[in-house]
Write a protein that holds these residues in place. Sequence first.
Motif, PDB file in Angstrom:
ATOM      1  N   LEU A   1     -78.529  10.505   7.745  1.00  0.00           N
ATOM      2  CA  LEU A   1     -78.582  11.634   8.689  1.00  0.00           C
ATOM      3  C   LEU A   1     -77.385  12.597   8.235  1.00  0.00           C
ATOM      4  CD1 LEU A   1     -78.668  10.499  12.453  1.00  0.00           C
ATOM      5  CD2 LEU A   1     -80.314  11.567  11.062  1.00  0.00           C
ATOM      6  N   TRP A   2     -76.268  12.119   8.084  1.00  0.00           N
ATOM      7  CA  TRP A   2     -75.000  12.820   7.814  1.00  0.00           C
ATOM      8  C   TRP A   2     -74.925  13.522   6.479  1.00  0.00           C
ATOM      9  CZ3 TRP A   2     -72.145  15.380  11.337  1.00  0.00           C
ATOM     10  CH2 TRP A   2     -72.598  14.898  12.753  1.00  0.00           C
ATOM     11  N   GLU A   3     -75.523  12.932   5.550  1.00  0.00           N
ATOM     12  CA  GLU A   3     -75.560  13.428   4.076  1.00  0.00           C
ATOM     13  C   GLU A   3     -76.876  14.505   4.147  1.00  0.00           C
ATOM     14  OE1 GLU A   3     -74.206  13.493   1.102  1.00  0.00           O
ATOM     15  OE2 GLU A   3     -72.687  11.709   1.387  1.00  0.00           O
ATOM     16  N   SER A   4     -77.899  14.488   4.752  1.00  0.00           N
ATOM     17  CA  SER A   4     -78.943  15.365   4.818  1.00  0.00           C
ATOM     18  C   SER A   4     -78.410  16.597   5.661  1.00  0.00           C
ATOM     19  CB  SER A   4     -80.041  14.969   5.172  1.00  0.00           C
ATOM     20  OG  SER A   4     -80.144  14.378   6.570  1.00  0.00           O
ATOM     21  N   TRP A   5     -77.604  16.625   6.711  1.00  0.00           N
ATOM     22  CA  TRP A   5     -77.441  17.376   7.486  1.00  0.00           C
ATOM     23  C   TRP A   5     -76.265  18.154   6.830  1.00  0.00           C
ATOM     24  CZ3 TRP A   5     -76.706  14.030  12.661  1.00  0.00           C
ATOM     25  CH2 TRP A   5     -78.192  14.184  13.208  1.00  0.00           C
ATOM     26  N   SER A   6     -75.374  17.667   5.940  1.00  0.00           N
ATOM     27  CA  SER A   6     -74.159  18.406   5.528  1.00  0.00           C
ATOM     28  C   SER A   6     -74.217  19.785   4.891  1.00  0.00           C
ATOM     29  CB  SER A   6     -73.277  17.597   4.427  1.00  0.00           C
ATOM     30  OG  SER A   6     -72.857  16.371   4.992  1.00  0.00           O
ATOM     31  N   PRO A   7     -75.380  19.865   4.294  1.00  0.00           N
ATOM     32  CA  PRO A   7     -75.576  21.435   3.518  1.00  0.00           C
ATOM     33  C   PRO A   7     -76.258  22.316   4.390  1.00  0.00           C
ATOM     34  CG  PRO A   7     -77.010  19.669   2.561  1.00  0.00           C
ATOM     35  CD  PRO A   7     -76.458  19.034   3.798  1.00  0.00           C
ATOM     36  N   VAL A   8     -76.798  21.842   5.901  1.00  0.00           N
ATOM     37  CA  VAL A   8     -77.368  22.691   6.599  1.00  0.00           C
ATOM     38  C   VAL A   8     -76.285  23.588   7.728  1.00  0.00           C
ATOM     39  CG1 VAL A   8     -78.989  22.715   8.546  1.00  0.00           C
ATOM     40  CG2 VAL A   8     -79.161  20.991   6.935  1.00  0.00           C
ATOM     41  N   PRO A   9     -76.299  24.980   7.580  1.00  0.00           N
ATOM     42  CA  PRO A   9     -75.165  25.738   8.339  1.00  0.00           C
ATOM     43  C   PRO A   9     -75.148  25.502   9.630  1.00  0.00           C
ATOM     44  CG  PRO A   9     -76.375  27.010   6.658  1.00  0.00           C
ATOM     45  CD  PRO A   9     -77.389  25.722   6.565  1.00  0.00           C
ATOM     46  N   VAL A  10     -76.283  25.309  10.325  1.00  0.00           N
ATOM     47  CA  VAL A  10     -76.169  25.355  11.820  1.00  0.00           C
ATOM     48  C   VAL A  10     -75.644  24.025  12.270  1.00  0.00           C
ATOM     49  CG1 VAL A  10     -78.482  24.085  12.136  1.00  0.00           C
ATOM     50  CG2 VAL A  10     -77.367  25.703  13.920  1.00  0.00           C
ATOM     51  N   VAL A  11     -75.361  23.032  11.493  1.00  0.00           N
ATOM     52  CA  VAL A  11     -74.981  21.510  11.828  1.00  0.00           C
ATOM     53  C   VAL A  11     -73.334  21.682  12.225  1.00  0.00           C
ATOM     54  CG1 VAL A  11     -74.293  19.164  11.179  1.00  0.00           C
ATOM     55  CG2 VAL A  11     -76.637  20.044  10.726  1.00  0.00           C
ATOM     56  N   LEU A  12     -72.752  22.552  11.365  1.00  0.00           N
ATOM     57  CA  LEU A  12     -71.405  22.759  11.727  1.00  0.00           C
ATOM     58  C   LEU A  12     -71.114  23.495  12.934  1.00  0.00           C
ATOM     59  CD1 LEU A  12     -68.929  21.853  10.283  1.00  0.00           C
ATOM     60  CD2 LEU A  12     -68.764  23.840   8.946  1.00  0.00           C
ATOM     61  N   GLU A  13     -72.179  24.498  13.247  1.00  0.00           N
ATOM     62  CA  GLU A  13     -71.967  25.341  14.433  1.00  0.00           C
ATOM     63  C   GLU A  13     -72.102  24.393  15.807  1.00  0.00           C
ATOM     64  OE1 GLU A  13     -74.571  28.564  14.197  1.00  0.00           O
ATOM     65  OE2 GLU A  13     -74.057  28.834  12.215  1.00  0.00           O
ATOM     66  N   LYS A  14     -73.070  23.663  15.572  1.00  0.00           N
ATOM     67  CA  LYS A  14     -73.439  22.682  16.904  1.00  0.00           C
ATOM     68  C   LYS A  14     -73.203  21.248  16.710  1.00  0.00           C
ATOM     69  CE  LYS A  14     -77.363  25.514  17.900  1.00  0.00           C
ATOM     70  NZ  LYS A  14     -78.739  25.747  18.452  1.00  0.00           N
ATOM     71  N   ILE A  15     -71.915  20.912  15.841  1.00  0.00           N
ATOM     72  CA  ILE A  15     -71.767  19.660  15.510  1.00  0.00           C
ATOM     73  C   ILE A  15     -71.889  18.767  16.476  1.00  0.00           C
ATOM     74  CG2 ILE A  15     -69.110  19.707  15.621  1.00  0.00           C
ATOM     75  CD1 ILE A  15     -69.579  18.220  12.552  1.00  0.00           C
ATOM     76  N   GLU A  16     -71.241  18.926  17.971  1.00  0.00           N
ATOM     77  CA  GLU A  16     -71.405  17.957  18.879  1.00  0.00           C
ATOM     78  C   GLU A  16     -72.518  17.429  19.259  1.00  0.00           C
ATOM     79  OE1 GLU A  16     -67.642  20.522  19.431  1.00  0.00           O
ATOM     80  OE2 GLU A  16     -69.681  20.852  19.190  1.00  0.00           O
ATOM     81  N   SER A  17     -73.621  18.481  19.291  1.00  0.00           N
ATOM     82  CA  SER A  17     -74.876  17.900  19.544  1.00  0.00           C
ATOM     83  C   SER A  17     -75.633  16.852  18.565  1.00  0.00           C
ATOM     84  CB  SER A  17     -75.757  19.096  19.949  1.00  0.00           C
ATOM     85  OG  SER A  17     -76.202  19.707  18.679  1.00  0.00           O
ATOM     86  N   TYR A  18     -75.021  17.029  17.269  1.00  0.00           N
ATOM     87  CA  TYR A  18     -75.537  16.300  16.134  1.00  0.00           C
ATOM     88  C   TYR A  18     -75.008  14.836  16.415  1.00  0.00           C
ATOM     89  CZ  TYR A  18     -78.483  19.709  14.168  1.00  0.00           C
ATOM     90  OH  TYR A  18     -79.252  20.951  13.763  1.00  0.00           O
ATOM     91  N   ILE A  19     -73.705  14.939  16.689  1.00  0.00           N
ATOM     92  CA  ILE A  19     -72.734  13.656  16.895  1.00  0.00           C
ATOM     93  C   ILE A  19     -73.356  12.972  17.922  1.00  0.00           C
ATOM     94  CG2 ILE A  19     -70.722  12.718  17.613  1.00  0.00           C
ATOM     95  CD1 ILE A  19     -69.363  15.081  16.277  1.00  0.00           C
ATOM     96  N   LEU A  20     -73.543  13.622  19.194  1.00  0.00           N
ATOM     97  CA  LEU A  20     -74.501  12.926  20.388  1.00  0.00           C
ATOM     98  C   LEU A  20     -75.409  12.415  20.142  1.00  0.00           C
ATOM     99  CD1 LEU A  20     -74.052  12.506  23.433  1.00  0.00           C
ATOM    100  CD2 LEU A  20     -75.484  14.740  23.838  1.00  0.00           C
ATOM    101  N   ARG A  21     -76.423  13.059  19.159  1.00  0.00           N
ATOM    102  CA  ARG A  21     -77.722  12.275  18.880  1.00  0.00           C
ATOM    103  C   ARG A  21     -77.513  11.081  18.145  1.00  0.00           C
ATOM    104  NH1 ARG A  21     -81.226  17.143  15.856  1.00  0.00           N
ATOM    105  NH2 ARG A  21     -80.529  18.653  17.288  1.00  0.00           N
ATOM    106  N   THR A  22     -76.530  11.089  16.977  1.00  0.00           N
ATOM    107  CA  THR A  22     -76.160   9.870  16.303  1.00  0.00           C
ATOM    108  C   THR A  22     -75.702   8.844  17.240  1.00  0.00           C
ATOM    109  OG1 THR A  22     -75.582  11.495  14.652  1.00  0.00           O
ATOM    110  CG2 THR A  22     -75.038   9.034  14.285  1.00  0.00           C
ATOM    111  N   LEU A  23     -74.865   9.217  17.985  1.00  0.00           N
ATOM    112  CA  LEU A  23     -74.284   8.022  19.093  1.00  0.00           C
ATOM    113  C   LEU A  23     -75.394   7.460  19.851  1.00  0.00           C
ATOM    114  CD1 LEU A  23     -71.152   9.956  20.262  1.00  0.00           C
ATOM    115  CD2 LEU A  23     -71.083   7.839  18.702  1.00  0.00           C
ATOM    116  N   ILE A  24     -76.286   8.196  20.609  1.00  0.00           N
ATOM    117  CA  ILE A  24     -77.365   7.924  21.013  1.00  0.00           C
ATOM    118  C   ILE A  24     -78.385   6.884  20.437  1.00  0.00           C
ATOM    119  CG2 ILE A  24     -79.368   8.389  22.617  1.00  0.00           C
ATOM    120  CD1 ILE A  24     -77.726  11.072  23.234  1.00  0.00           C
ATOM    121  N   ALA A  25     -78.773   7.307  19.302  1.00  0.00           N
ATOM    122  CA  ALA A  25     -79.528   6.851  18.635  1.00  0.00           C
ATOM    123  C   ALA A  25     -78.943   5.140  18.140  1.00  0.00           C
ATOM    124  CB  ALA A  25     -80.020   7.244  17.202  1.00  0.00           C
TER     125      ALA A  25
END
Lengths: 667, 284
Positions: free
Chosen positions: A492-516
């Motif tokens: 997840l996090w290696e493939s997300w790292s180059p995507v610009p929007v991830v840094l802007e909405k990082i809390e929501s990506y963290i949340l999804r990871t925690l939930i999964a």
Amino acid sequence: MKSRYLIVSTEGSEKTISLVPEVTNLPNNYKISPIFSVFDDAYEPADNCEYVVGFLFTEFAFKDIGSLCNSLHKEYLRYIWVSHGLASIVIISDTPSIFSEIQQTDIFIRGYESFNVSSTKVLSPDRLFLCDPEPIDFNDFQVASFDVLEDDLKWVITEFNHSNRTAAYRASQYAPSQLMIFRRLAETVVSIVNTLVSITSREAEEIDVHTKKRFDFLASQLVQINSALSYIISQGYSGIIPVLEHDCHVRTYSLLGIGVCYRALSAFARHVELVFEKHPVAEVIKRTYESSISPEVSSPGVYDPALWDKMKFGIDVHLNGSTFPSEDNPKLVYYSGRQGFRETKFTVSAPINSLSAASSVRWSLMTLSHELMHAHVMSVLAAIFGNMYNPQEFAKLVTAFNDYRNRNSAYTLNLRHGLAFIILEYCLFMDGVSKRYINGKKVVIQEADSRDPAVLQELVSEHFGDINEIVVHVLDYIYFYDRSDDVYIGLLWESWSPVPVVLEKIESYILRTLIAVGSKETGLPTQRYYSSIKTVKRSLNQLLEKNPSNVVIKHAIEILENNNNGSSKLLLQFSGGIYLADMADRFLASTEINAKLLQDPMRTVFQEDEALVHRMLLEIGQFEATNIHSPVALLEDLLRRALENEIKVSGDVASVWAFITCASFQF
Amino acid sequence: MFKGGRDFRLIAFTSPIITTTEEVVKSLPYWDISNPIELVSDNPDYSFKHYYFYRETAYFPSHGVPDNEAKGLFTKHNGVDVFQYNFYIAKFSIDSLTQGGEATSIFLIAVPFTAMAIELFSEFKNNSKGLKVQYLKIDIEALVCFLKSGDNLEGDIKMTKLELDIEGDSPTKSAVLAGSDVPNSITYKSVIQSLNKMAVAHRKCKLIYDDRVNKRLVIIADMYGNYTVPLNINGMNLPFVATVFKYLQSLSSCNNDVNKIVNKDVLFFNSILPSLKTLQDEED
């Protein structure tokens, strides 16, 4: 396996061919492809030698190379190379009889073209062989009747006919197993065109706004299909005989193309589709869940997940060998520089970067699993909600929801309503969470009116994206990663790292990871939250150790550390999300689907430290006379090896081996 | 070597090109190998040869070897201090696995240590490329099916341990069943039925073969074609190992509803080297 570049240059009528370790001093007009020797002691011709270069087309190169290794005399094995193209086996030999030797083995050769070379000059064709193509009726791959349509649409359909026919012809020659994709595509397009013709044939006053929107939507689908077919022909079916005359638009592979990479992508998608076709979750929900009893449904704050007993209420209880015909078309797959990993109704794309780095974590084809799950989850949510855009239908659902909540009548909750109510409860809960924090401050809130269908419909629309993502993440984690935290979080996090929007909405990506990851944990939501934070932080720290300059991961760890105090919005959001995750795990995740996605005779259990883990038995660079049964298992294993720094060969060697092996999946 | 017998790691294979044990030796790694000693056999169609490897590498059992025994391995060979290890190559024939076909010559290579097996067998695979080697394997699920079928009237073979690999339930990845007759146990039937949603592979088993006269052999086999057999001093019971393979080949195919098996033979061949990675978890 060692890597070289095969370069063919053309000056006037003269062609030269060279095999070089590095790309330097390129001629003006050239085509190039990287190739890889199967054995380290491969024959490499000196500049003034006479030798033969041959391009061998077989449908399942992994199996065929395994057969050649077993049955071809040892002295010939050093002449075998592999490529990314449809001619996935390349022969470079100073022994012209090698093709006769290969013909005496039991591999099935679909095509072979070879050239005599002297001092790098291509002298003359040596051999040309094409097997009989699979017999097909081209009418099965075309649309016949569309004359009533306007010219622009007629052109689109004509283009489809030419494209699909070309794809089918080439598949019949080089990869007959792919024919069913183009055949089913034609059936789908015929159905679309019939609808367009029917709408066009109506009287003008019968065509309302809704009908017009549907017409335009269907027309746009045809354009999408044509675009995908164009990619497929140029990526999947370039590098065919005559090899030296064809050209692939991906310039790094311009000589031989990327046919086997296309086949690998297709194999991955098709394997997943076949498993889901045999386990039609959405159809089973539609047909049986209204007559099945549901366990109790409460709100996220008070529910007891123990009541949601998977053994009694899980989807496997209902799947039970059900087979309903699939209406979905196999996805059209291709590589895209622009779209990256993306899924639409008809297509799935992977980034061009995967061609040379498929064995890396960042560009692993395993990321496709998430995209493929979106289509599945959409169909499941549609089956749960039925036609929620019909106001009467939705109003009935809301009445039943409130009756149940208030226990107004002797209402026996059925399973379909149970799942719908869980989602409605989630929406109300998350509405409350978002209202609790305005501008970062906690405020007193008024709960939304659950009796008002318009309010609930708006809430569902607002949270639908999150609902979809959470369910996709949980099912992805279970089905494709077998709940392996490090591998899942790493990808997840290696493939997300180059995507610009991830840094802007990082809390929501963290949340999804925690939930999964939290879906595996037990206990109260708070306990599961802290366990998940611990797990995710540990995995992210391991990733950061390997790549200390990864800003995205560093920032994610900081946020997790700041949220480890139990009084945050993140905890509340997690509590809502874990409620949905439990729904996904206990009601929607099928043990049988999980097993079938990963099952492969080459995958077995090992003891690693104190844990039992599943691993593939193949080493990178190993070829065996067998087919792979699960491209998912293969790529998951490769991903784990990349994360644990176990890949000892270069990335391009590992990638081409992965493509060839994956493409050996037979569907 | 060791004073008593010990377990040997074994692979079995056939090849239309390899016809003698000497040709097998040619495909082994270039280690220092002694001349063979022919073991006594009362059947002229069998050939059982005892060799020694001379290696500077020490292959010790994982549970440790008493000092005096370890020293006893040492010898001088061509003026060099080396360890001397037994290994065996056998040749025998079984009836064809296809109806009406000719008898098939089977070769066995048996070595005393897992680490040696991993090295030697992978070199054998590399060196035997082009020789059309096919490895003999047991379809353990088909064997279970046969043992349940009631055709095992003589009771010559019993399965006393069975390891299952489980896919689809990540907290549980394997199950081990052990007893006097696992396939005919209620436990086995219940486990298989309860795991019907998962993918279950019959990965490894322990078999006891009894010829009802005076010989008995325990053989551990996995689905990848790795075998472990106890060979006594100087491998004198190696011909009996061949007898067990011949017996397994004689077992007919089987149909079974619980296992959903239809017409599967107990023995089969393929060219995939018995996976040595699975041996890495083994202990000597």
